[in-house]
Write an enzyme that holds these catalytic residues in place. Structure first.
Site, PDB file in Angstrom:
ATOM      1  N   LEU A  89       0.858  -1.177   0.000  1.00  0.00           N
ATOM      2  CA  LEU A  89       0.000   0.000   0.000  1.00  0.00           C
ATOM      3  C   LEU A  89       0.896   1.229   0.000  1.00  0.00           C
ATOM      4  O   LEU A  89       1.816   1.326   0.821  1.00  0.00           O
ATOM      5  CB  LEU A  89      -0.893   0.039   1.244  1.00  0.00           C
ATOM      6  CG  LEU A  89      -2.279  -0.611   1.179  1.00  0.00           C
ATOM      7  CD1 LEU A  89      -3.001  -0.398   2.506  1.00  0.00           C
ATOM      8  CD2 LEU A  89      -3.117  -0.065   0.040  1.00  0.00           C
ATOM      9  N   ASP A  90       0.638   2.172  -0.901  1.00  0.00           N
ATOM     10  CA  ASP A  90       1.421   3.399  -0.951  1.00  0.00           C
ATOM     11  C   ASP A  90       1.234   4.210   0.330  1.00  0.00           C
ATOM     12  O   ASP A  90       0.213   4.081   1.013  1.00  0.00           O
ATOM     13  CB  ASP A  90       1.003   4.245  -2.144  1.00  0.00           C
ATOM     14  CG  ASP A  90       1.293   3.572  -3.474  1.00  0.00           C
ATOM     15  OD1 ASP A  90       2.254   2.784  -3.527  1.00  0.00           O
ATOM     16  OD2 ASP A  90       0.551   3.827  -4.448  1.00  0.00           O
TER      17      ASP A  90
END
Length: 299
Positions: A46-47
């Site tokens: 996940l960024d």
């Protein structure tokens, strides 16, 4: 689950509700520190600008990681229309602006073309390797990154909210492995003859892991003072819920641990999970009754 004692192995899945601003690697580092597990990994990046479900595998659960990485995922995301960025989200610099704000009816009419198997070009700022280097590194160094389109699966896509004044639409998507929501948002905007980028991204589910099982890092930090963080571990077999389980005897289990095959003519063909009592023994492959281990758990 009992709390971890000194010297006790830590095996299982922990589902973290990742906050904004932290990378997936930073969350893994925090969990490793809190649980003292020797091996820790996450089931899908996940960024930093995304929040939500980040499954963390500890110990022997890391052997089931491929089944989580390949699982379908649910996201809520917001497209901000009118401008595009080089990263297709808020992190990047604005590339173009002045695009129109589409009508709600136009957005709804465009969504069916983005369901099923579609061709998608990943964002330049992605972890895909180009000539041995990550695309995002090349992009940050100012190099032009050209990535090839590839097929991805969009199982469900719907519009949940539209704010014409803000120029934003919030959508829900269920997608298969390798899908980039940033690319999906960009392409929806282009199909509407305008520009767009992701202004909000939240992952709601990864395979069997949803928000109902998730714990925040703040809660884990509180629990660490009483050595109870491992109380939130789920079994390693959670990642294998869709794979048939086959019971074996202790002598058969010993054969698998020694690298031998089993003859199980009545077992389901293909990938199976061998169980010895309540303890997972191995992920195995059954070919015409001959069962060979793929991953053996050291439990």
């Amino acid at each position: 689950m009992a709390r971890k004692r000194k010297g006790e192995k830590v095996d299982g899945w922990m589902v973290v509700d990742k906050p904004l601003g932290l990378s997936s690697a930073q969350v893994v580092g925090r969990i490793k520190y809190l649980t003292k597990a020797q091996k820790v990994g996450h089931g899908g990046t996940l960024d930093p600008l995304a929040s939500g479900i980040l499954p963390i595998g500890l110990g022997e659960a890391t052997k089931t990681m491929p089944y989580i990485v390949d699982a379908s995922k649910d996201y809520a995301f917001t497209i901000r229309f009118g401008s595009s960025t080089d990263s297709d989200d808020l992190e990047g610099a604005t590339v173009k602006s002045g695009g129109r704000i589409p009508l709600q009816s136009e957005i709804e009419a465009a969504l069916p073309q983005f369901t099923g198997t579609i061709e998608q070009v990943p964002p330049a700022y992605s972890a895909i390797k180009v000539d041995g280097q990550r695309a995002y590194k090349l992009a940050r160094d100012g190099e032009t990154v050209e990535l090839k389109a590839r097929p991805v699966e969009i199982h469900r896509l719907r519009l949940d909210a539209f704010d014409a004044d803000a120029g934003e639409a919030t959508l829900f998507v269920t997608c298969g492995k390798g899908t980039y929501v940033r690319s999906l948002a960009r392409d929806i905007a282009l199909a509407l003859d305008t520009l767009g980028h992701v202004s909000m991204l939240r992952r709601l589910r990864v395979g069997p892991f949803g928000l109902e099982r998730a714990i925040s890092l703040e809660k884990l930090d509180e629990l660490s003072h009483s050595a109870r963080a491992v109380d939130y571990l789920g079994p390693i077999t959670t990642a294998l819920d869709d794979i048939p389980a086959v019971a074996v005897t202790e002598p058969e289990a010993d054969r698998i641990r020694c690298g031998q095959t089993l003859h199980l003519p009545t077992a389901k063909q293909g990938t199976i999970v061998l169980m010895c009592g309540d303890v997972p023994l191995a992920i195995a492959e059954n070919t015409d009754g001959t069962v060979k281990s793929l991953r053996v758990f050291n439990m």
